[in-house]
Scaffold this active site. Sequence first.
Site, PDB file in Angstrom:
ATOM      1  CE  LYS A  76       2.919  -7.338 -13.968  1.00 42.28           C
ATOM      2  NZ  LYS A  76       2.923  -6.334 -14.708  1.00 42.28           N
ATOM      3  CG  ASP A 112       3.604  -6.613 -18.817  1.00 40.95           C
ATOM      4  OD1 ASP A 112       2.581  -6.683 -19.322  1.00 40.95           O
ATOM      5  OD2 ASP A 112       3.835  -6.570 -17.514  1.00 40.95           O
TER       6      ASP A 112
HETATM    7  P1  NAP Z   1       5.891  -0.923  -9.663  1.00 39.25           P
HETATM    8  O1  NAP Z   1       6.550  -2.081  -9.744  1.00 39.25           O
HETATM    9  O2  NAP Z   1       5.181  -0.646  -8.282  1.00 39.25           O
HETATM   10  O3  NAP Z   1       6.947   0.188  -9.917  1.00 39.25           O
HETATM   11  C1  NAP Z   1       6.360   1.519 -10.126  1.00 39.25           C
HETATM   12  C2  NAP Z   1       7.663   2.665 -10.288  1.00 39.25           C
HETATM   13  O4  NAP Z   1       7.008   3.810 -10.072  1.00 39.25           O
HETATM   14  C3  NAP Z   1       8.665   2.420  -9.052  1.00 39.25           C
HETATM   15  O5  NAP Z   1       9.923   2.703  -9.807  1.00 39.25           O
HETATM   16  C4  NAP Z   1       8.231   3.301  -8.076  1.00 39.25           C
HETATM   17  O6  NAP Z   1       9.042   3.836  -7.271  1.00 39.25           O
HETATM   18  C5  NAP Z   1       7.738   4.596  -9.055  1.00 39.25           C
HETATM   19  N1  NAP Z   1       6.734   5.368  -8.431  1.00 39.25           N
HETATM   20  C6  NAP Z   1       5.722   5.260  -7.688  1.00 39.25           C
HETATM   21  N2  NAP Z   1       5.184   6.584  -7.376  1.00 39.25           N
HETATM   22  C7  NAP Z   1       6.069   7.494  -7.527  1.00 39.25           C
HETATM   23  C8  NAP Z   1       6.106   8.586  -7.420  1.00 39.25           C
HETATM   24  N3  NAP Z   1       5.301   9.333  -6.590  1.00 39.25           N
HETATM   25  N4  NAP Z   1       7.046   9.495  -7.933  1.00 39.25           N
HETATM   26  C9  NAP Z   1       8.095   8.854  -8.535  1.00 39.25           C
HETATM   27  N5  NAP Z   1       8.327   7.414  -8.729  1.00 39.25           N
HETATM   28  C10 NAP Z   1       7.094   6.931  -8.240  1.00 39.25           C
HETATM   29  O7  NAP Z   1       4.558  -0.927 -10.536  1.00 39.25           O
HETATM   30  P2  NAP Z   1       4.679  -1.508 -12.137  1.00 39.25           P
HETATM   31  O8  NAP Z   1       4.046  -2.877 -12.179  1.00 39.25           O
HETATM   32  O9  NAP Z   1       5.997  -1.186 -12.915  1.00 39.25           O
HETATM   33  O10 NAP Z   1       3.468  -0.528 -12.732  1.00 39.25           O
HETATM   34  C11 NAP Z   1       3.724   0.864 -13.019  1.00 39.25           C
HETATM   35  C12 NAP Z   1       2.510   1.480 -13.956  1.00 39.25           C
HETATM   36  O11 NAP Z   1       2.505   0.771 -15.125  1.00 39.25           O
HETATM   37  C13 NAP Z   1       1.211   1.153 -13.381  1.00 39.25           C
HETATM   38  O12 NAP Z   1       0.297   2.384 -13.185  1.00 39.25           O
HETATM   39  C14 NAP Z   1       0.558  -0.057 -14.116  1.00 39.25           C
HETATM   40  O13 NAP Z   1      -0.914  -0.042 -14.079  1.00 39.25           O
HETATM   41  C15 NAP Z   1       1.158   0.381 -15.603  1.00 39.25           C
HETATM   42  N6  NAP Z   1       1.367  -0.842 -16.187  1.00 39.25           N
HETATM   43  C16 NAP Z   1       0.616  -0.761 -17.226  1.00 39.25           C
HETATM   44  C17 NAP Z   1       0.664  -2.000 -18.390  1.00 39.25           C
HETATM   45  C18 NAP Z   1      -0.020  -1.788 -19.577  1.00 39.25           C
HETATM   46  O14 NAP Z   1      -0.211  -3.069 -20.155  1.00 39.25           O
HETATM   47  N7  NAP Z   1      -0.441  -0.617 -20.087  1.00 39.25           N
HETATM   48  C19 NAP Z   1       1.758  -3.137 -18.055  1.00 39.25           C
HETATM   49  C20 NAP Z   1       2.420  -3.079 -16.762  1.00 39.25           C
HETATM   50  C21 NAP Z   1       2.073  -1.968 -15.809  1.00 39.25           C
HETATM   51  P3  NAP Z   1       9.041   3.241  -5.614  1.00 39.25           P
HETATM   52  O15 NAP Z   1       9.491   1.590  -6.123  1.00 39.25           O
HETATM   53  O16 NAP Z   1      10.095   4.100  -5.085  1.00 39.25           O
HETATM   54  O17 NAP Z   1       7.539   2.950  -5.021  1.00 39.25           O
END
Ligand code: NAP
Length: 295
Positions: A76, A112
């Site tokens: 992304k 999003d």
């Molecule tokens: P991302 O860019 O990888 O961001 C994830 C965030 O969560 C980062 O800040 C990460 O920290 C943190 N994190 C991960 N594991 C953690 C833990 N064990 N404890 C605390 N913080 C933690 O991913 P994203 O694109 O934002 O997506 C995140 C979630 O949203 C996913 O499950 C995705 O499927 C969902 N999502 C859903 C939609 C929808 O349409 N419903 C749209 C977009 C995303 P670090 O950087 O330190 O790893």
Amino acid sequence: MNYNRPYFRLGLTGYPLDHSLSPALHTRALEETGLRGEYRLYPAVPGLTGEGSLGDLIGRLKSGKLHGLNVTIPHKQTVIPMLDSLSPSAQAIGAVNTIYMENGYTVGENTDAGGFWVDLQRHMKPLISSPTEKPPIVMVLGAGGAARAVLYALGQAGWKVILAARRKEQALELAHQFSGTVEGIIPLPFRSQDLHSIEGQRLGMVVNTTPLGMFPDEEFCPWPEGIRLPERTLVYDLVYRPATTRLMQLARSQGLKAFNGLGMLVEQAALAFEIWTGESQSREGMWRALSIGVA
Ligand code: NAP
């Protein structure tokens, strides 16, 4: 079927893409609008060059072999330098989930944020009793790509946010980028004393943007154990697999309203479909594609 319209070659890139629901949503949208086309998965391994790489897919868009592309983790942000321009919202968010062509140029968009906001509107009635009432503060858990879209959407509506993140530098970067929206940052997991910064303000909503609780690690919960969710708080979990996450279970056990991210997924897909084809797709059709009634 309208044979005078072009054949729409659409798809999704990212890696891995094994469990994506996007093909079901967009295939149903094509069927219901009577448009000819297809929506395929194009897994692109990070760092790969040549055929099948992210760069190759952008080339296929430019040459007209593809008409529209969704982008997911981990591309992304890395896709941005490959594009000719960004929409104002993609620029502000710093992440792209939809690419379309305009006058031969690639444009990056982020649906999003709009998808989250439209879905939230459906659930928000219990949160604000009058449109003139000052919005309560929101706690956003996580500071990755999805958090950026959520912060942008909330900020556009004038909402204020406390950001909870496990990496302070990541939280500080977002607090700087969305300085009018982020009022404070706390660690994740936090302790009850970390919540002092929101004392005196009503915590109206908790939005989980971390993957914690997502299949196959369904036992995890981003809300720290032993701390009660505040009363009258709405919980919105961007995770949608499983349909009821541990966070949602916790909220409901306290009598609170809790929703998963399926509605956001449907809305962001519908917005992307409209950008590519000019056709507005019925949300009911998309929900049916997931074999679920409107939640
Ligand atoms: P991302 O860019 O990888 O961001 C994830 C965030 O969560 C980062 O800040 C990460 O920290 C943190 N994190 C991960 N594991 C953690 C833990 N064990 N404890 C605390 N913080 C933690 O991913 P994203 O694109 O934002 O997506 C995140 C979630 O949203 C996913 O499950 C995705 O499927 C969902 N999502 C859903 C939609 C929808 O349409 N419903 C749209 C977009 C995303 P670090 O950087 O330190 O790893």
